[in-house]
Motif scaffolding. Structure first.
Motif, short mmCIF file in Angstrom:
data_model
loop_
_atom_site.label_atom_id
_atom_site.label_comp_id
_atom_site.label_asym_id
_atom_site.label_seq_id
_atom_site.Cartn_x
_atom_site.Cartn_y
_atom_site.Cartn_z
N LEU A 161 -3.09 -2.35 -20.81
CA LEU A 161 -3.47 -1.10 -19.78
C LEU A 161 -3.98 -2.18 -18.81
CD1 LEU A 161 -5.11 1.46 -22.48
CD2 LEU A 161 -3.22 1.40 -21.57
N ILE A 162 -4.82 -3.06 -18.47
CA ILE A 162 -5.34 -3.17 -17.94
C ILE A 162 -4.38 -3.97 -16.55
CG2 ILE A 162 -6.36 -6.20 -16.89
CD1 ILE A 162 -7.92 -5.74 -19.98
N ALA A 163 -3.55 -4.49 -17.22
CA ALA A 163 -1.84 -4.95 -16.52
C ALA A 163 -1.25 -3.89 -15.40
CB ALA A 163 -0.82 -5.68 -17.39
N GLU A 164 -1.00 -2.72 -15.98
CA GLU A 164 -0.79 -0.99 -15.82
C GLU A 164 -1.53 -1.03 -14.44
OE1 GLU A 164 -0.27 1.69 -18.95
OE2 GLU A 164 2.00 0.23 -19.53
N SER A 165 -3.08 -1.05 -15.09
CA SER A 165 -4.20 -0.22 -13.74
C SER A 165 -3.96 -1.86 -12.91
CB SER A 165 -5.94 -1.06 -14.69
OG SER A 165 -5.53 0.28 -15.24
N ILE A 166 -4.04 -3.05 -12.72
CA ILE A 166 -4.03 -3.46 -12.09
C ILE A 166 -2.51 -3.69 -10.89
CG2 ILE A 166 -3.34 -6.22 -10.90
CD1 ILE A 166 -4.57 -6.86 -13.46
N GLN A 167 -1.21 -2.90 -10.94
CA GLN A 167 -0.23 -2.54 -11.10
C GLN A 167 -0.29 -1.44 -10.00
OE1 GLN A 167 2.66 -1.07 -13.19
NE2 GLN A 167 4.53 -2.57 -12.07
N ASN A 168 -1.11 0.02 -10.54
CA ASN A 168 -1.51 0.77 -9.92
C ASN A 168 -2.83 0.40 -8.31
OD1 ASN A 168 0.78 2.62 -11.32
ND2 ASN A 168 -1.64 3.32 -13.07
N TYR A 169 -3.23 -0.04 -8.65
CA TYR A 169 -4.68 -0.32 -7.51
C TYR A 169 -3.77 -1.33 -6.37
CZ TYR A 169 -8.44 -2.96 -5.30
OH TYR A 169 -8.75 -3.05 -4.37
N LYS A 170 -2.58 -1.94 -6.39
CA LYS A 170 -1.67 -2.51 -5.60
C LYS A 170 -1.17 -2.35 -5.54
CE LYS A 170 -1.41 -7.20 -7.64
NZ LYS A 170 -0.75 -8.69 -8.06
N ARG A 171 -0.42 -1.04 -5.94
CA ARG A 171 0.24 0.21 -5.67
C ARG A 171 -0.52 0.64 -4.48
NH1 ARG A 171 4.59 1.59 -10.21
NH2 ARG A 171 5.68 0.31 -10.87
N ASP A 172 -1.83 1.73 -4.66
CA ASP A 172 -2.31 2.57 -4.41
C ASP A 172 -2.85 1.41 -2.61
OD1 ASP A 172 -1.79 4.10 -6.13
OD2 ASP A 172 -3.99 4.14 -7.00
N MET A 173 -3.17 0.60 -2.50
CA MET A 173 -3.40 -0.51 -2.16
C MET A 173 -2.53 -0.65 -0.87
SD MET A 173 -7.15 -1.04 -2.20
CE MET A 173 -7.12 -2.04 -0.98
N VAL A 174 -1.54 -0.85 -1.22
CA VAL A 174 0.22 -0.74 0.07
C VAL A 174 -0.09 0.24 0.67
CG1 VAL A 174 2.20 -1.02 -0.71
CG2 VAL A 174 0.65 -2.71 -1.30
N VAL A 201 4.59 10.53 -3.90
CA VAL A 201 4.95 11.89 -4.12
C VAL A 201 4.61 12.14 -5.65
CG1 VAL A 201 6.45 13.89 -5.38
CG2 VAL A 201 7.63 12.48 -2.94
N LYS A 202 4.33 11.37 -6.22
CA LYS A 202 3.38 11.16 -7.54
C LYS A 202 2.45 11.12 -7.32
CE LYS A 202 7.16 9.99 -10.83
NZ LYS A 202 7.26 8.67 -12.12
N LYS A 203 1.67 10.75 -6.55
CA LYS A 203 0.15 10.65 -6.11
C LYS A 203 -0.27 11.61 -5.03
CE LYS A 203 -2.09 7.70 -7.12
NZ LYS A 203 -2.58 6.98 -8.11
N GLY A 204 0.63 12.18 -4.76
CA GLY A 204 0.71 13.64 -3.24
C GLY A 204 0.63 13.09 -2.79
N TYR A 205 1.30 12.10 -1.84
CA TYR A 205 1.26 12.06 -0.54
C TYR A 205 2.27 13.78 0.21
CZ TYR A 205 2.51 9.54 3.84
OH TYR A 205 3.55 9.15 5.19
N ARG A 206 1.83 13.12 0.81
CA ARG A 206 2.88 14.50 2.23
C ARG A 206 3.41 13.55 3.68
NH1 ARG A 206 3.91 17.13 -1.63
NH2 ARG A 206 2.22 18.34 -3.30
N SER A 207 4.23 13.59 3.83
CA SER A 207 5.03 13.20 4.99
C SER A 207 4.59 13.79 5.99
CB SER A 207 6.64 12.60 4.93
OG SER A 207 7.06 12.40 6.11
N THR A 208 4.19 13.30 7.20
CA THR A 208 3.68 13.63 8.40
C THR A 208 5.32 14.04 9.38
OG1 THR A 208 3.46 11.61 9.26
CG2 THR A 208 1.41 12.97 8.68
N TYR A 209 6.11 13.31 8.42
CA TYR A 209 7.81 13.66 9.43
C TYR A 209 8.32 15.34 9.36
CZ TYR A 209 12.08 11.97 10.47
OH TYR A 209 14.28 11.41 11.09
N SER A 210 8.35 15.33 10.73
CA SER A 210 8.70 16.35 10.47
C SER A 210 10.00 17.45 11.38
CB SER A 210 7.57 17.20 11.89
OG SER A 210 8.32 16.42 12.93
#
Length: 88
Positions: free
Chosen positions: A23-36, A66-75
């Protein structure tokens, strides 16, 4: 929380320490992804750099976004402009 850890350990057929480490490893990985992703959203890095920095492919980082709810501004207009540039 201990009850939840015990339940997960039982379901996974591992000890509680293994569950905690996972669980700690997954949390760190998700944190890094979110920072990126924040850097990408601020136009500080490209999508390919975001993928590289997270150890994912471009398709995988896009799926994560997409899973995190990101929406592209590319029109559609952006796409049409790029198609015209390619035709020239």
């Amino acid at each position: 929380m201990v009850k939840d850890l015990n339940q997960i350990a039982d379901e996974e057929h591992v000890d509680r320490t293994t569950v905690i480490i996972k669980l700690i490893a997954e949390s760190i990985q998700n944190y890094k992804r979110d920072m990126v992703l924040r850097k990408y959203e601020q136009s500080k890095i490209s999508i390919s750099k975001a993928a590289k920095d997270t150890g994912l492919t471009v398709g995988e980082i896009e799926e994560y976004m997409v899973k995190k709810g990101y929406r592209s501004t590319y029109s559609t207009a952006d796409m049409e402009r790029e198609i015209e540039l390619l035709k020239a």
